[in-house]
Design an enzyme around this catalytic site. Structure first.
Site, PDB file in Angstrom:
ATOM      1  N   LYS A 108       0.941  -1.246   0.065  1.00 22.58           N
ATOM      2  CA  LYS A 108      -0.030   0.006  -0.072  1.00 22.58           C
ATOM      3  C   LYS A 108       0.870   1.321  -0.097  1.00 22.58           C
ATOM      4  CE  LYS A 108      -3.838   0.111   2.668  1.00 22.58           C
ATOM      5  NZ  LYS A 108      -4.660  -0.230   3.668  1.00 22.58           N
TER       6      LYS A 108
HETATM    7  C1  E4P Z   1      -7.844   1.366   3.785  1.00 22.70           C
HETATM    8  O1  E4P Z   1      -6.460   1.563   3.050  1.00 22.70           O
HETATM    9  C2  E4P Z   1      -7.553   2.184   5.075  1.00 22.70           C
HETATM   10  O2  E4P Z   1      -6.469   1.705   5.786  1.00 22.70           O
HETATM   11  C3  E4P Z   1      -8.683   1.823   6.155  1.00 22.70           C
HETATM   12  O3  E4P Z   1      -9.834   1.561   5.215  1.00 22.70           O
HETATM   13  C4  E4P Z   1      -9.400   3.388   6.545  1.00 22.70           C
HETATM   14  O4  E4P Z   1     -10.531   3.299   7.412  1.00 22.70           O
HETATM   15  P1  E4P Z   1     -10.846   4.114   8.481  1.00 22.70           P
HETATM   16  O5  E4P Z   1     -11.317   5.585   7.851  1.00 22.70           O
HETATM   17  O6  E4P Z   1     -12.005   3.415   9.244  1.00 22.70           O
HETATM   18  O7  E4P Z   1      -9.688   4.526   9.070  1.00 22.70           O
END
Ligand code: E4P
Length: 224
Positions: free
Chosen positions: A86
């Site tokens: 990521k």
């Molecule tokens: C995805 O890439 C993120 O890590 C995650 O889904 C963010 O979620 P949140 O907004 O609930 O922290």
């Protein structure tokens, strides 16, 4: 079939949902790992033992510059799992995505708040895009509309990039983006639980149990 992930590093919750959902794997981010108190390597060991060798795992680089993100991604890519790296979709992140794709690394562009930002990541070769649906909604935006625009752009331009929609606070957001034909979704544990929660379900099952017991006692269906 849409790829279904759990957005967690919690091994107990993952075991629970692996039992009842067709999980493709798990997604993590630095906050999730920090809150779990367990590092990436131990988390992956546990999760891989639980989910099996075909499970796919997402881990985010914490380096800041494109070259150092690339070096970090190479290390993640060497781990003995199906890893997707990521990368935050910043200026440096976009540069890093280009470098990673030259090196054949699987990449998810994360922290996507706008369609244009996600589209650039797709053009840079990202395998997955993670638009943050609830975070966009929470800023008075329209997270579902961003996902819709991205899916349209991907289809119109014949890109192989998949949307892996992320950041959900309720099941309605999740259902709305899944209707768009996206490639994947990652759910936090509380929203995953909402997928099979409805106040009418338990009373319906209880009524079946009562009617059955009244008629056939403790016999099983095939014994009646
Ligand atoms: C995805 O890439 C993120 O890590 C995650 O889904 C963010 O979620 P949140 O907004 O609930 O922290």
């Amino acid at each position: 079939m849409i790829e279904l992930y759990l957005d967690t590093a919690d091994i107990t919750e993952t075991a629970r949902f692996h039992h009842c959902f067709p999980l493709t794997g798990i997604t993590t981010n630095p906050t999730i790992l920090a809150n779990s108190g367990v590092g990436l390597k131990a988390t992956l060991t546990y999760m891989s033992n639980l989910l099996g060798k075909d499970a796919r795992f997402f881990a985010q680089v914490v380096s800041k510059e494109a070259e150092s993100m690339l070096n970090e991604a190479k290390k993640l890519n060497e781990l003995p799992y199906d890893m997707v790296v990521k990368v935050p979709t910043t200026e440096e992140g976009l540069a890093a995505i280009k470098l990673m794709k030259q090196g054949g690394i699987q990449v998810l562009a994360t922290a996507i708040y706008t369609a244009q930002q996600g589209f650039m990541a797709a053009l840079c070769g990202a395998d997955y895009l993670a638009p943050y649906v609830n975070r966009i909604d929470a800023m008075n935006g329209d997270g579902v509309a961003v996902v819709r625009d991205l899916q349209l752009l991907i289809e119109k331009h014949g890109l192989s990039t998949k949307i892996l929609a992320a950041s959900f606070k309720n099941v309605q957001q999740a259902m709305d983006v899944m209707k768009l034909g996206i490639g994947g979704i990652t759910l936090p544990v509380d929203v995953a639980m909402q997928m099979f929660s409805h106040p009418a379900i338990e009373p319906a099952v209880a009524q079946f149990d009562k009617d059955w017991a009244d008629a056939f006692g403790d016999k099983l269906s095939f014994e009646s």
